[in-house]
Scaffold this motif. Sequence first.
Motif, PDB file in Angstrom:
ATOM      1  N   UNK A 399       0.856  -1.202   0.000  1.00  0.00           N
ATOM      2  CA  UNK A 399       0.000   0.000   0.000  1.00  0.00           C
ATOM      3  C   UNK A 399       0.890   1.249   0.000  1.00  0.00           C
ATOM      4  N   UNK A 400       1.959   1.222   0.814  1.00  0.00           N
ATOM      5  CA  UNK A 400       2.854   2.386   0.903  1.00  0.00           C
ATOM      6  C   UNK A 400       3.522   2.637  -0.447  1.00  0.00           C
ATOM      7  N   UNK A 401       3.947   1.567  -1.098  1.00  0.00           N
ATOM      8  CA  UNK A 401       4.607   1.713  -2.399  1.00  0.00           C
ATOM      9  C   UNK A 401       3.676   2.410  -3.396  1.00  0.00           C
ATOM     10  N   UNK A 402       2.408   1.984  -3.392  1.00  0.00           N
ATOM     11  CA  UNK A 402       1.441   2.611  -4.317  1.00  0.00           C
ATOM     12  C   UNK A 402       1.246   4.082  -3.971  1.00  0.00           C
ATOM     13  N   UNK A 403       1.269   4.408  -2.649  1.00  0.00           N
ATOM     14  CA  UNK A 403       1.025   5.794  -2.242  1.00  0.00           C
ATOM     15  C   UNK A 403       2.177   6.726  -2.602  1.00  0.00           C
ATOM     16  N   UNK A 404       3.426   6.227  -2.550  1.00  0.00           N
ATOM     17  CA  UNK A 404       4.560   7.151  -2.786  1.00  0.00           C
ATOM     18  C   UNK A 404       4.911   7.247  -4.269  1.00  0.00           C
ATOM     19  N   UNK A 405       4.296   6.403  -5.104  1.00  0.00           N
ATOM     20  CA  UNK A 405       4.738   6.337  -6.515  1.00  0.00           C
ATOM     21  C   UNK A 405       4.612   7.672  -7.245  1.00  0.00           C
ATOM     22  N   UNK A 406       3.523   8.402  -6.983  1.00  0.00           N
ATOM     23  CA  UNK A 406       3.331   9.657  -7.728  1.00  0.00           C
ATOM     24  C   UNK A 406       4.457  10.645  -7.430  1.00  0.00           C
ATOM     25  N   UNK A 443      -1.493  -1.622 -10.425  1.00  0.00           N
ATOM     26  CA  UNK A 443      -2.413  -0.668 -11.068  1.00  0.00           C
ATOM     27  C   UNK A 443      -1.940   0.761 -10.898  1.00  0.00           C
ATOM     28  N   UNK A 444      -1.550   1.093  -9.659  1.00  0.00           N
ATOM     29  CA  UNK A 444      -1.106   2.461  -9.378  1.00  0.00           C
ATOM     30  C   UNK A 444       0.213   2.770 -10.094  1.00  0.00           C
ATOM     31  N   UNK A 445       1.144   1.807 -10.095  1.00  0.00           N
ATOM     32  CA  UNK A 445       2.443   2.024 -10.750  1.00  0.00           C
ATOM     33  C   UNK A 445       2.258   2.155 -12.262  1.00  0.00           C
ATOM     34  N   UNK A 446       1.268   1.442 -12.814  1.00  0.00           N
ATOM     35  CA  UNK A 446       1.015   1.556 -14.262  1.00  0.00           C
ATOM     36  C   UNK A 446       0.653   2.988 -14.627  1.00  0.00           C
ATOM     37  N   UNK A 447      -0.054   3.657 -13.693  1.00  0.00           N
ATOM     38  CA  UNK A 447      -0.433   5.054 -13.934  1.00  0.00           C
ATOM     39  C   UNK A 447       0.754   5.988 -13.688  1.00  0.00           C
ATOM     40  N   UNK A 483      -9.347  -4.405 -12.878  1.00  0.00           N
ATOM     41  CA  UNK A 483      -9.116  -2.944 -12.803  1.00  0.00           C
ATOM     42  C   UNK A 483      -7.670  -2.599 -13.110  1.00  0.00           C
ATOM     43  N   UNK A 484      -6.731  -3.463 -12.661  1.00  0.00           N
ATOM     44  CA  UNK A 484      -5.313  -3.182 -12.921  1.00  0.00           C
ATOM     45  C   UNK A 484      -4.996  -3.328 -14.404  1.00  0.00           C
ATOM     46  N   UNK A 485      -5.697  -4.263 -15.083  1.00  0.00           N
ATOM     47  CA  UNK A 485      -5.531  -4.374 -16.548  1.00  0.00           C
ATOM     48  C   UNK A 485      -5.932  -3.050 -17.198  1.00  0.00           C
ATOM     49  N   UNK A 486      -6.999  -2.453 -16.662  1.00  0.00           N
ATOM     50  CA  UNK A 486      -7.441  -1.146 -17.175  1.00  0.00           C
ATOM     51  C   UNK A 486      -6.330  -0.106 -17.011  1.00  0.00           C
ATOM     52  N   UNK A 487      -5.756  -0.008 -15.786  1.00  0.00           N
ATOM     53  CA  UNK A 487      -4.674   0.978 -15.570  1.00  0.00           C
ATOM     54  C   UNK A 487      -3.491   0.704 -16.485  1.00  0.00           C
ATOM     55  N   UNK A 488      -3.154  -0.566 -16.639  1.00  0.00           N
ATOM     56  CA  UNK A 488      -1.991  -0.943 -17.443  1.00  0.00           C
ATOM     57  C   UNK A 488      -2.218  -0.570 -18.907  1.00  0.00           C
ATOM     58  N   UNK A 489      -3.410  -0.876 -19.417  1.00  0.00           N
ATOM     59  CA  UNK A 489      -3.617  -0.670 -20.861  1.00  0.00           C
ATOM     60  C   UNK A 489      -3.785   0.808 -21.211  1.00  0.00           C
TER      61      UNK A 489
END
Length: 1115
Positions: A399-406, A443-447, A483-489
């Motif tokens: 969860x932390x990794x997804x939060x700091x990615x931006x 999903x978050x990292x894909x964005x 949903x992550x496929x959506x972010x990735x594509x």
Amino acid sequence: MASDQLQQQAQLAMVLGSDTAPFETLISHLMSSSNEQRSSAEALFNLAKQTSPDTLALKLAHLLQLSPHPEARAMAAVLLRKLLTRDDAYLWPRLSLPTQSSLKSSMLSCIQREEAKSISKKICDTVSELASGILPDNGWPELLPFVFQCVSSDSSKLQESAFLIVAQLSQYVGETLTPHIKHLHGVFLQCLTSESASSDVKIAALNAVISFVQCLSNSNERDRFQDVLPAMIRTLTESLNNGNEATAQEALELLIELAGTEPRFLRRQLLDIVGSMLQIAEAESLEESTRHLAVEFLVTLAEARERAPGMVRKLPQFIDRLFAVLMKMLEDVEDDPAWYSAETEDEDAGETSNYSMGQECLDRLAIALGGNTIVPVAYQQFSAYLVASEWQKHHASLIALAQIAEGCSKVMIKNLQQVVSMVLSQFQSPHPRVRWAAINAIGQLSTDLGPDLQNQHHQRVLPALAAAMDDLQNPRVQAHAASAVLNFSENCTPEILAPYLDGIVSKLLVLLQNGKQMVQEGALTALASVADSSQEHFQKYYDVVMPYLKTILMNATDKSKRMLRAKSMECISLVGMAVGKDKFKEDARQVMEVLMSLQGTEMEADDPITSYMLQAWARLCKCLGQDFLPYMDVVMPPLLQSAQLKPDVTITSADSENEAEDSDDESMETIILGDKRIGIKTSVLEEKATACNMLCCYADELKEGFFPWIDQVALTLVPLLKFYFHEEVRRAAVSAMPELMRSAKLAIEKGEAQGRDLSYLKQLSDYIIPNMLEALHKEPDTEICVSMLEAINECLQISGNLLDEGKIRSIVDELKQVMTASSSRKRERGERANAEDFDAEEGELIKEENEQEEEIFDQVGEILGTLVKTFKASFLPFFDELSSYLTPMWGRDKTAEERRIAICIFDDVAEQCRDAAFKYYDTYLPFVLEACNDESPEVRQAAVYGLGVCAEFGGSVFKPLVGEALSRLNVVIQQPNARQSENAMAYDNAVSAVGKICLFHRDSIDSSQVLPAWLNCLPLSNDVIEAKVVHDQLCSMVERQDVDLLGPNNQYLPKIITVFAEVLTGKDVVTQETAGRMVNILRQLQQTLPPSALGSIWSTLKPEQQHALQSMLSS
């Protein structure tokens, strides 16, 4: 009617008479729950305000002083404050001097007499409100002596009241307190260090000192209060040590405000303050809300970058400890059985307030401090967490990794391999919530890390997501994988997706038939995104997928399935756009029938279908183009209705207590403006924004076909250029302006404008352009300013010379304003760079912020270019006014982009105004010559292009500079890697400029040397515009049999034929007309040259070139 008035007058006389009871009754009726009783009391009260203001004010003061009923005293204080607030009903100037004097002394004696704390606070509010209006003109000389007397009295109640007034006066009229700075300093220090002062008094003093420090404009004055800081912090720690957490929380809230507004005030004692806050944040014995406030203080301090750049990065261990606190908060998640049911409403089952706080603060901290600071700390803590046995620790890391990615994206992209491996290893976790968190992270990292992540790791990520869709025991995990496929594509090219489509599409079709609606919805959005990203590659799945989608659209009619149906619309329309009109046409008709029947039904306000339907119609229009026109009469009325929605706004006072509960309501967005709290219903805003975007889509797609709706849409959207509640609405309105004008212009040109002519376009442009300029003047967001300038430029290109002089004047004035505002923003950032703790990371951030200013200047340059092209020399008087804004942009202290734009503006003037521009040559040409050898290739390109323009149009003014121009151009052409990618455009433009010198100034050069050298540089292939010009010039010179070009005994003819061959077989580097002439020349040469000579030239060409030329010559 008259009798009513008489009756009211009689009532008023009784209420304002000597007996106090009727007045008390009136006041109690003002608080009544009966609407009738309350409104008649309000009418009487307002009449008293108009006709007998003195008596009314004195009656209220009397009630406040003497009534035995606390609620009557409280109401009297509130009503007095309203009467003395400087707004439309401001009563003070209408009162007689004796009344004013009596009111002032009576309120001060009320402060001394009042025992109830809440009423006391209301009286202080009233005193401060009145004082803020009259104190600056010395209208209440007794007030400050009274306040200072209360501060040093023995009564803690009076001390508290006095500090409350000081705090409020600091906010309203701080300048009236500044002369007393020395006295106040002593008072604050004495109170905060006193052993005997109560905690309430100390909190009031803390509030007062913080408000006062914030009102001081000069940092030396603020620094006088440095010695009060330890005592301020001690107020906090003492309340915690005494177990008085409520007081500590008040102190923390005040210190958070100080950290946000005056962080540098804390700098000298930063280590101690941050140390205390970290201890509070880490203390598990304290209440959660106390610890959260300490964390909020630390994050706020990290975010105060503009005021104290780089300050907290220098603190040893600060980031380590704060990050560890936030990670610990994320561990606070329970394995709630409701989570496994996969019902949408249980989405955050098991998440605690600690968990939410940890998530939010990690995101903010990473954005505030950046990747170089956060990533090393994060990775170190993650590696410890990921080897632990508890699933919560694994979950927390992901969860932390997804939060700091931006906030850390730039740094994380550099070691993607490590990040992706860490997340994918958790796809195998035995715990479903950890697998869900790993999918969530992907999903978050894909964005945040796309498209790098997609390009480098698709072969690992997509198969992992496909496998996760098979997790039959855990439908929530399956849905999240979709949903992550959506972010990735979304960040993916069709080529990358194509090889995986078979697997992904078949899995998504299986999920579409799942019993859980959440899984079906996830699959629908993923399918829509995959279709959108794979475009024509999706054709082969169409016949299998579309029947499923249509079934859901036709059958999901139950209220509980509204979202499912809405998403099926989205999916159908995106699939249709991906495969194109021919494939989709038949199904499109059926789908539109369903949408039309839905459109006719009454829908509930919160039905998601409304917004999805607006978007689906617009996509169907994009897909079907002009074939969509028959449906516009169905689509437009509800669309305009949505675009015209009024925002649902509630306005309350910012400090009203009952707002705290509402602030968690997700359907409301809250903005604080001054002392007002504005709540706005977000669903209304989102529907409005969607509708505005769709209007823009229709105008763009249907072009002249949109003509019948232009007037209605313009009247709807133009006012929304200044819709400050929602950025997306403004963006959509801005984008639509040029589309509306283009639609009108095309309809007029094609005779489809219902008999209207160019006067209609002028009328439209006279409505749109001034409104855009006015909106630009007030626009707070720099990015939207850039879009506005871009849209204004497009509108100017469309309206052309329909603009009158008045409009040009207002455009030029606004451009001056835009450039002034931009340079003052840059200056403020420059001042940030002088801060004590400024570091490389902050420098990087300033550079990014300044890039937006470059975009603004770029758009200003584009607008000037358009005006110069449209009005030629008649625009020059306006241009002269702007030159003082433009000339500084040539300086070496400016960025390469700013220099490039400034040169381009001069290039436009020289090219479009020809002789009229000669007067600028003396000023600008020395800059242009110097810029030919600038280190930036873009600046070089603009400069050498400018030399070409001056060579062509500069005549005798340019002649003395020919020698220097040639040597400068030669340096560009001879550079070792001149033809490599980043230099290639400058190279092509330099060669073109040499060609123009040969053409227009041959008598000033040694043409037997220069022309062969120029020929040697051909053909050009990068700047296709210049390539066409140069290749045409070459063709003309050969047709004229230019001796210097052909050389003695035609020795350069082989080179010329080779260039022709390469040009004719090249890509888009010659016009059709020039190509025809080249082919004719080659045919003539075939006739006149000996076959052996031609054969040896031919043999130097590539086989495919020989083949292509043979077929051209023989056809």
